[in-house]
Scaffold this motif. Structure first.
Motif, PDB file in Angstrom:
ATOM      1  N   ALA A 133     -25.076   6.716  -2.019  1.00 54.52           N
ATOM      2  CA  ALA A 133     -23.703   7.088  -1.661  1.00 54.52           C
ATOM      3  C   ALA A 133     -22.800   5.870  -1.673  1.00 54.52           C
ATOM      4  O   ALA A 133     -23.184   4.778  -1.268  1.00 54.52           O
ATOM      5  CB  ALA A 133     -23.686   7.735  -0.272  1.00 54.52           C
ATOM      6  N   LEU A 134     -21.581   6.059  -2.158  1.00 56.39           N
ATOM      7  CA  LEU A 134     -20.596   4.982  -2.169  1.00 56.39           C
ATOM      8  C   LEU A 134     -19.988   4.832  -0.781  1.00 56.39           C
ATOM      9  O   LEU A 134     -19.695   5.823  -0.113  1.00 56.39           O
ATOM     10  CB  LEU A 134     -19.508   5.272  -3.192  1.00 56.39           C
ATOM     11  N   CYS A 135     -19.778   3.601  -0.361  1.00 51.75           N
ATOM     12  CA  CYS A 135     -19.153   3.348   0.935  1.00 51.75           C
ATOM     13  C   CYS A 135     -17.660   3.645   0.845  1.00 51.75           C
ATOM     14  O   CYS A 135     -17.019   3.344  -0.152  1.00 51.75           O
ATOM     15  CB  CYS A 135     -19.361   1.893   1.345  1.00 51.75           C
ATOM     16  N   ILE A 136     -17.124   4.248   1.891  1.00 53.76           N
ATOM     17  CA  ILE A 136     -15.682   4.479   1.883  1.00 53.76           C
ATOM     18  C   ILE A 136     -14.988   3.145   2.066  1.00 53.76           C
ATOM     19  O   ILE A 136     -15.504   2.251   2.748  1.00 53.76           O
ATOM     20  CB  ILE A 136     -15.244   5.493   2.969  1.00 53.76           C
ATOM     21  N   PRO A 137     -13.815   2.939   1.454  1.00 52.77           N
ATOM     22  CA  PRO A 137     -13.127   1.642   1.540  1.00 52.77           C
ATOM     23  C   PRO A 137     -12.642   1.347   2.955  1.00 52.77           C
ATOM     24  O   PRO A 137     -12.474   2.256   3.780  1.00 52.77           O
ATOM     25  CB  PRO A 137     -11.961   1.809   0.565  1.00 52.77           C
ATOM     26  N   ASP A 138     -12.391   0.079   3.201  1.00 55.56           N
ATOM     27  CA  ASP A 138     -11.983  -0.343   4.547  1.00 55.56           C
ATOM     28  C   ASP A 138     -10.680   0.309   4.981  1.00 55.56           C
ATOM     29  O   ASP A 138     -10.508   0.645   6.160  1.00 55.56           O
ATOM     30  CB  ASP A 138     -11.839  -1.870   4.592  1.00 55.56           C
ATOM     31  N   ARG A 174       5.072  11.220  -5.314  1.00 56.07           N
ATOM     32  CA  ARG A 174       4.533  12.518  -4.912  1.00 56.07           C
ATOM     33  C   ARG A 174       3.148  12.374  -4.290  1.00 56.07           C
ATOM     34  O   ARG A 174       2.465  11.371  -4.480  1.00 56.07           O
ATOM     35  CB  ARG A 174       4.447  13.458  -6.123  1.00 56.07           C
ATOM     36  N   ARG A 175       2.770  13.419  -3.588  1.00 56.43           N
ATOM     37  CA  ARG A 175       1.411  13.489  -3.064  1.00 56.43           C
ATOM     38  C   ARG A 175       0.416  13.322  -4.214  1.00 56.43           C
ATOM     39  O   ARG A 175       0.587  13.902  -5.288  1.00 56.43           O
ATOM     40  CB  ARG A 175       1.197  14.838  -2.385  1.00 56.43           C
ATOM     41  N   GLY A 176      -0.599  12.504  -3.988  1.00 60.29           N
ATOM     42  CA  GLY A 176      -1.610  12.283  -5.006  1.00 60.29           C
ATOM     43  C   GLY A 176      -1.361  11.077  -5.872  1.00 60.29           C
ATOM     44  O   GLY A 176      -2.275  10.620  -6.576  1.00 60.29           O
ATOM     45  N   ASP A 177      -0.149  10.525  -5.847  1.00 57.04           N
ATOM     46  CA  ASP A 177       0.110   9.297  -6.604  1.00 57.04           C
ATOM     47  C   ASP A 177      -0.780   8.179  -6.053  1.00 57.04           C
ATOM     48  O   ASP A 177      -0.886   7.992  -4.836  1.00 57.04           O
ATOM     49  CB  ASP A 177       1.576   8.875  -6.476  1.00 57.04           C
ATOM     50  N   VAL A 178      -1.394   7.451  -6.960  1.00 48.78           N
ATOM     51  CA  VAL A 178      -2.253   6.323  -6.560  1.00 48.78           C
ATOM     52  C   VAL A 178      -1.486   5.032  -6.806  1.00 48.78           C
ATOM     53  O   VAL A 178      -1.053   4.761  -7.929  1.00 48.78           O
ATOM     54  CB  VAL A 178      -3.581   6.331  -7.337  1.00 48.78           C
ATOM     55  N   LEU A 179      -1.331   4.250  -5.753  1.00 51.17           N
ATOM     56  CA  LEU A 179      -0.506   3.045  -5.808  1.00 51.17           C
ATOM     57  C   LEU A 179      -1.361   1.788  -5.709  1.00 51.17           C
ATOM     58  O   LEU A 179      -2.390   1.769  -5.026  1.00 51.17           O
ATOM     59  CB  LEU A 179       0.507   3.047  -4.664  1.00 51.17           C
ATOM     60  N   GLN A 180      -0.908   0.759  -6.382  1.00 53.58           N
ATOM     61  CA  GLN A 180      -1.502  -0.572  -6.246  1.00 53.58           C
ATOM     62  C   GLN A 180      -0.415  -1.514  -5.727  1.00 53.58           C
ATOM     63  O   GLN A 180       0.655  -1.615  -6.332  1.00 53.58           O
ATOM     64  CB  GLN A 180      -2.015  -1.078  -7.587  1.00 53.58           C
ATOM     65  N   LEU A 181      -0.676  -2.141  -4.611  1.00 56.65           N
ATOM     66  CA  LEU A 181       0.280  -3.078  -4.014  1.00 56.65           C
ATOM     67  C   LEU A 181      -0.070  -4.500  -4.415  1.00 56.65           C
ATOM     68  O   LEU A 181      -1.244  -4.891  -4.442  1.00 56.65           O
ATOM     69  CB  LEU A 181       0.272  -2.970  -2.488  1.00 56.65           C
ATOM     70  N   ARG A 182       0.955  -5.270  -4.721  1.00 56.73           N
ATOM     71  CA  ARG A 182       0.793  -6.690  -4.983  1.00 56.73           C
ATOM     72  C   ARG A 182       1.836  -7.448  -4.165  1.00 56.73           C
ATOM     73  O   ARG A 182       2.938  -6.955  -3.946  1.00 56.73           O
ATOM     74  CB  ARG A 182       0.963  -7.006  -6.472  1.00 56.73           C
ATOM     75  N   TYR A 183       1.467  -8.634  -3.733  1.00 54.21           N
ATOM     76  CA  TYR A 183       2.418  -9.437  -2.969  1.00 54.21           C
ATOM     77  C   TYR A 183       2.620 -10.793  -3.608  1.00 54.21           C
ATOM     78  O   TYR A 183       1.773 -11.310  -4.333  1.00 54.21           O
ATOM     79  CB  TYR A 183       1.958  -9.600  -1.515  1.00 54.21           C
ATOM     80  N   ALA A 241      -6.914  -5.430  -2.343  1.00 55.26           N
ATOM     81  CA  ALA A 241      -8.257  -5.061  -2.791  1.00 55.26           C
ATOM     82  C   ALA A 241      -8.406  -3.566  -3.060  1.00 55.26           C
ATOM     83  O   ALA A 241      -9.216  -3.161  -3.889  1.00 55.26           O
ATOM     84  CB  ALA A 241      -9.279  -5.510  -1.751  1.00 55.26           C
ATOM     85  N   HIS A 242      -7.628  -2.742  -2.365  1.00 54.74           N
ATOM     86  CA  HIS A 242      -7.821  -1.298  -2.474  1.00 54.74           C
ATOM     87  C   HIS A 242      -6.524  -0.612  -2.890  1.00 54.74           C
ATOM     88  O   HIS A 242      -5.444  -0.957  -2.418  1.00 54.74           O
ATOM     89  CB  HIS A 242      -8.294  -0.707  -1.145  1.00 54.74           C
ATOM     90  N   ALA A 243      -6.663   0.385  -3.762  1.00 56.65           N
ATOM     91  CA  ALA A 243      -5.524   1.228  -4.113  1.00 56.65           C
ATOM     92  C   ALA A 243      -5.227   2.165  -2.946  1.00 56.65           C
ATOM     93  O   ALA A 243      -6.030   2.311  -2.020  1.00 56.65           O
ATOM     94  CB  ALA A 243      -5.824   2.013  -5.379  1.00 56.65           C
TER      95      ALA A 243
END
Length: 274
Positions: free
Chosen positions: A2-7, A159-168, A210-212
């Protein structure tokens, strides 16, 4: 295996900041993890210790005190501008304003403390340049299939379901915390991944977290706030400030977090549409 859920998802499970179905699914995934229950227990213990150091009631009282102080300052300024009241009060009022700002010091927050977000980037093909010294957030939306991620503008629709990647971009600040507040009042920690994580930032090119992050069905808006400092930050205190602001949805969209003025804040807001 099983894959671990992200932090970041584990954090939301611990805080109960998921819709019932999503929370049940996440807990089921944790049960299938070899160390899932222990991970959750460690995080809940960290949260308990943080709340002991910063009780919500204390934080909320401090937020209200600052808000009341600010209201008095603004009322006095408005009265002075419109020439209301005895002219002899002009000097005492001005003196009281100076005294209030001096005594409040780092604790007083102002709606002008966080300036409107300027353009964080100048696009030059595949390369980007940052504005030197200015901490910034950049938000991408995952493209369909193998398409390139879409760079979003502040106030863009999502919208709901959009997957975002944050960068700083750290700018000239060595430490930072990224949190988000949505239209339902939920608060999510994005950087560091855990309450006990380091707030140290990486300088130079834009750094992807690290996480989307997948948007849920919370209405109205999703706002990301990047709090930066010259010193290590108390992650729990930033989270409590975000939760205090989130309890007032009409202000959570635009106001800075009620934090010391020595901290720099910049934000990025997405407008949620059906």
């Amino acid at each position: 295996m099983a894959l671990c859920i992200p932090d970041w998802l584990l954090e939301r499970v611990a805080l109960g900041e998921l819709p019932p179905d999503a929370l049940a699914d996440a807990r089921a995934r944790l049960e299938r993890e070899p160390d899932g229950a222990a991970r959750l227990a460690r995080l809940e213990e960290d949260s308990r210790r943080t709340l002991e150091r910063h009780p919500p009631a204390t934080v909320a009282a401090e937020v209200e005190r600052r808000r009341a102080s600010l209201a008095r300052v603004e009322a006095a300024r408005e009265a002075a501008r419109e020439g209301r009241g005895d002219v002899s009060l002009g000097v005492p009022v001005a003196a009281s304003l100076v005294l209030l700002f001096l005594t409040a010091g780092q604790l007083l927050f102002s709606p002008t403390a966080m300036p409107p977000s300027p353009p964080a980037w100048v696009d030059t093909g595949a390369e980007t340049e940052r504005i030197k010294g200015t901490p910034m957030l950049r938000v991408y939306r995952q493209g369909a299939g193998q398409g390139e991620p879409e760079l979003l503008a502040d106030q863009a629709r999502a919208r709901r379901g959009d997957v975002l990647q944050l960068r700083y971009v750290a700018g000239d600040r060595p430490h930072g915390v990224v949190v988000s507040v949505d239209g339902r009042g939920a608060v999510t920690l994005h950087h560091p991944a855990l309450l006990t994580g380091s707030t140290a930032l990486t300088h130079g090119e834009p750094v992807a977290l690290a996480h989307a992050y997948e948007l849920d069905d919370a209405p109205a808006f999703e706002r990301f706030v990047f709090v930066t400092s010259m010193e290590p930050l108390d992650v729990g205190l930033v989270l409590e400030a975000a939760r205090a602001l989130a309890r007032q949805p009409s202000e959570a969209r635009i106001r800075p977090l009620p934090l010391p003025a020595t901290l720099t804040q910049t934000s990025f807001t997405l407008e949620k549409v059906p």
